[in-house]
Design a protein around this motif. Sequence first.
Motif, mmCIF file in Angstrom:
data_model
loop_
_atom_site.group_PDB
_atom_site.id
_atom_site.type_symbol
_atom_site.label_atom_id
_atom_site.label_comp_id
_atom_site.label_asym_id
_atom_site.label_seq_id
_atom_site.Cartn_x
_atom_site.Cartn_y
_atom_site.Cartn_z
ATOM 1 N N ILE A 1 150.971 -71.761 53.964
ATOM 2 C CA ILE A 1 151.965 -73.146 54.952
ATOM 3 C C ILE A 1 152.045 -74.424 54.220
ATOM 4 O O ILE A 1 150.819 -75.098 54.352
ATOM 5 C CB ILE A 1 152.812 -72.957 56.392
ATOM 6 C CG1 ILE A 1 152.152 -71.112 57.144
ATOM 7 C CG2 ILE A 1 153.907 -73.101 56.120
ATOM 8 C CD1 ILE A 1 153.262 -70.188 56.768
ATOM 9 N N VAL A 2 153.103 -74.445 53.082
ATOM 10 C CA VAL A 2 153.029 -75.977 53.322
ATOM 11 C C VAL A 2 154.096 -77.305 54.027
ATOM 12 O O VAL A 2 155.645 -76.468 53.760
ATOM 13 C CB VAL A 2 153.534 -76.187 51.350
ATOM 14 C CG1 VAL A 2 151.804 -75.417 50.451
ATOM 15 C CG2 VAL A 2 154.287 -75.142 50.769
ATOM 16 N N ASP A 3 153.954 -78.323 53.371
ATOM 17 C CA ASP A 3 154.740 -79.333 53.527
ATOM 18 C C ASP A 3 156.361 -79.208 53.133
ATOM 19 O O ASP A 3 155.775 -78.578 51.845
ATOM 20 C CB ASP A 3 154.849 -80.374 53.901
ATOM 21 C CG ASP A 3 154.054 -81.516 53.540
ATOM 22 O OD1 ASP A 3 154.267 -81.155 52.561
ATOM 23 O OD2 ASP A 3 153.160 -82.493 53.853
ATOM 24 N N GLU A 4 157.163 -80.044 52.803
ATOM 25 C CA GLU A 4 158.490 -80.428 51.850
ATOM 26 C C GLU A 4 157.599 -81.291 50.432
ATOM 27 O O GLU A 4 157.832 -80.655 49.234
ATOM 28 C CB GLU A 4 159.666 -80.839 52.158
ATOM 29 C CG GLU A 4 158.434 -82.441 52.713
ATOM 30 C CD GLU A 4 158.319 -83.159 53.474
ATOM 31 O OE1 GLU A 4 158.303 -84.090 53.747
ATOM 32 O OE2 GLU A 4 157.672 -82.598 54.283
ATOM 33 N N THR A 5 156.280 -81.584 50.200
ATOM 34 C CA THR A 5 155.965 -82.262 48.852
ATOM 35 C C THR A 5 154.385 -80.981 48.362
ATOM 36 O O THR A 5 154.387 -81.303 47.500
ATOM 37 C CB THR A 5 155.240 -83.329 49.152
ATOM 38 O OG1 THR A 5 154.172 -83.003 50.473
ATOM 39 C CG2 THR A 5 156.225 -84.386 49.828
ATOM 40 N N GLY A 6 154.827 -79.678 49.440
ATOM 41 C CA GLY A 6 153.996 -78.457 48.892
ATOM 42 C C GLY A 6 152.273 -78.817 49.145
ATOM 43 O O GLY A 6 151.329 -77.916 48.915
ATOM 44 N N CYS A 7 152.008 -79.718 49.896
ATOM 45 C CA CYS A 7 150.874 -80.047 50.411
ATOM 46 C C CYS A 7 150.539 -78.996 52.044
ATOM 47 O O CYS A 7 150.544 -78.754 52.175
ATOM 48 C CB CYS A 7 149.912 -81.670 51.626
ATOM 49 S SG CYS A 7 150.137 -82.731 50.017
ATOM 50 N N GLU B 1 168.350 -77.529 58.599
ATOM 51 C CA GLU B 1 169.828 -78.112 59.269
ATOM 52 C C GLU B 1 169.651 -78.837 57.666
ATOM 53 O O GLU B 1 170.131 -79.885 57.287
ATOM 54 C CB GLU B 1 169.199 -79.566 59.980
ATOM 55 C CG GLU B 1 169.022 -79.230 61.598
ATOM 56 C CD GLU B 1 169.591 -80.137 62.233
ATOM 57 O OE1 GLU B 1 169.717 -80.615 62.202
ATOM 58 O OE2 GLU B 1 169.344 -79.013 63.878
ATOM 59 N N GLY B 2 169.603 -77.922 56.837
ATOM 60 C CA GLY B 2 170.120 -78.291 55.104
ATOM 61 C C GLY B 2 168.949 -79.001 54.744
ATOM 62 O O GLY B 2 169.083 -79.640 53.589
ATOM 63 N N GLN B 3 167.938 -79.564 55.048
ATOM 64 C CA GLN B 3 166.808 -79.945 54.755
ATOM 65 C C GLN B 3 165.389 -79.501 54.175
ATOM 66 O O GLN B 3 165.259 -78.634 55.007
ATOM 67 C CB GLN B 3 166.107 -81.554 55.528
ATOM 68 C CG GLN B 3 166.884 -82.423 56.345
ATOM 69 C CD GLN B 3 166.283 -83.605 56.557
ATOM 70 O OE1 GLN B 3 165.272 -82.921 57.391
ATOM 71 N NE2 GLN B 3 167.191 -84.369 57.370
ATOM 72 N N LEU B 4 165.314 -79.576 53.343
ATOM 73 C CA LEU B 4 163.763 -79.036 53.040
ATOM 74 C C LEU B 4 162.660 -79.523 53.839
ATOM 75 O O LEU B 4 162.546 -80.637 53.562
ATOM 76 C CB LEU B 4 163.670 -78.639 51.755
ATOM 77 C CG LEU B 4 162.156 -78.215 50.774
ATOM 78 C CD1 LEU B 4 162.214 -76.684 51.108
ATOM 79 C CD2 LEU B 4 161.661 -78.606 50.026
ATOM 80 N N VAL B 5 161.786 -78.191 54.490
ATOM 81 C CA VAL B 5 160.878 -79.360 55.531
ATOM 82 C C VAL B 5 159.326 -78.563 54.999
ATOM 83 O O VAL B 5 158.635 -78.995 55.588
ATOM 84 C CB VAL B 5 161.428 -78.901 56.835
ATOM 85 C CG1 VAL B 5 162.324 -79.636 57.481
ATOM 86 C CG2 VAL B 5 160.992 -77.026 57.100
ATOM 87 N N GLY B 6 159.006 -77.450 54.015
ATOM 88 C CA GLY B 6 158.166 -76.919 53.402
ATOM 89 C C GLY B 6 158.540 -75.262 52.944
ATOM 90 O O GLY B 6 159.255 -75.060 52.300
ATOM 91 N N ALA B 7 157.421 -75.168 52.471
ATOM 92 C CA ALA B 7 157.196 -73.296 52.060
ATOM 93 C C ALA B 7 156.207 -72.747 52.412
ATOM 94 O O ALA B 7 155.500 -72.866 53.252
ATOM 95 C CB ALA B 7 157.437 -73.538 50.660
ATOM 96 N N VAL B 8 157.104 -71.117 52.567
ATOM 97 C CA VAL B 8 155.580 -69.838 52.768
ATOM 98 C C VAL B 8 155.325 -69.853 51.584
ATOM 99 O O VAL B 8 156.176 -69.531 50.686
ATOM 100 C CB VAL B 8 155.696 -69.049 53.788
ATOM 101 C CG1 VAL B 8 155.150 -67.994 53.644
ATOM 102 C CG2 VAL B 8 156.730 -69.466 55.101
ATOM 103 N N GLY B 9 153.979 -69.372 51.530
ATOM 104 C CA GLY B 9 153.891 -69.173 50.217
ATOM 105 C C GLY B 9 152.582 -66.934 50.521
ATOM 106 O O GLY B 9 151.835 -67.558 51.528
ATOM 107 N N VAL B 10 152.828 -65.778 49.923
ATOM 108 C CA VAL B 10 152.151 -65.189 50.278
ATOM 109 C C VAL B 10 152.064 -64.297 48.954
ATOM 110 O O VAL B 10 152.154 -64.065 47.720
ATOM 111 C CB VAL B 10 153.012 -63.778 50.552
ATOM 112 C CG1 VAL B 10 152.845 -62.580 51.639
ATOM 113 C CG2 VAL B 10 153.487 -64.764 52.406
ATOM 114 N N SER B 11 150.460 -63.562 48.887
ATOM 115 C CA SER B 11 150.396 -62.842 47.520
ATOM 116 C C SER B 11 149.205 -61.887 48.171
ATOM 117 O O SER B 11 148.841 -61.162 49.579
ATOM 118 C CB SER B 11 149.434 -64.085 46.752
ATOM 119 O OG SER B 11 149.321 -63.039 45.035
ATOM 120 N N GLY B 12 149.336 -60.690 48.062
ATOM 121 C CA GLY B 12 148.412 -59.295 48.287
ATOM 122 C C GLY B 12 149.199 -57.948 47.631
ATOM 123 O O GLY B 12 147.920 -57.424 48.383
ATOM 124 N N VAL B 13 150.260 -57.796 48.507
ATOM 125 C CA VAL B 13 151.640 -56.706 47.511
ATOM 126 C C VAL B 13 151.918 -57.427 46.828
ATOM 127 O O VAL B 13 151.925 -58.122 45.729
ATOM 128 C CB VAL B 13 151.958 -56.285 48.901
ATOM 129 C CG1 VAL B 13 150.364 -55.681 50.162
ATOM 130 C CG2 VAL B 13 152.848 -57.024 49.141
#
Length: 139
Positions: free
Chosen positions: A34-40, A105-117
């Motif tokens: 899980i990262v914030d909107e800047t990818g951290c 609410e229309g704003q990017l707040v972060g992202a989820v990345g998943v890997s393994g399947v």
Amino acid sequence: MKTKHYLTLDDATIILNHAHQYAIQQNFNVSIAIVDETGCLLAMKRMDGASPMTANLCLEKAKCSAISRRPSGVFEEIIRNGQMGFLTLETLNGMLEGGEPILYEGQLVGAVGVSGVKSGQDAEIARYAIQQFLAQNLS
């Protein structure tokens, strides 16, 4: 002045737990970032049995999604359709399906990345976790 929404560590943990529980239900061994909107990076988990390489790849998928504000699979499709120039980008890795942006609410707040399947299953886990988190916060 504008109001800016952002993910807290507690938010990231909730999303991470939703993804983890869904992966367990599906009998998947994955890594989740899980990262914030800047990818951290805010939170990460590599499940028992998940390949070590998935730990880096889930983070790169999440970063790609946050920085581009799009699902990382969009770039996989662009490359598959012949636009190889994207492979030369040094600032954007993880251009494989499995990274999903978190919009509130229309704003990017972060992202989820998943890997393994399979990539589609990675994305399914990420989308499920985001949907569960947003359903809790919108009610």
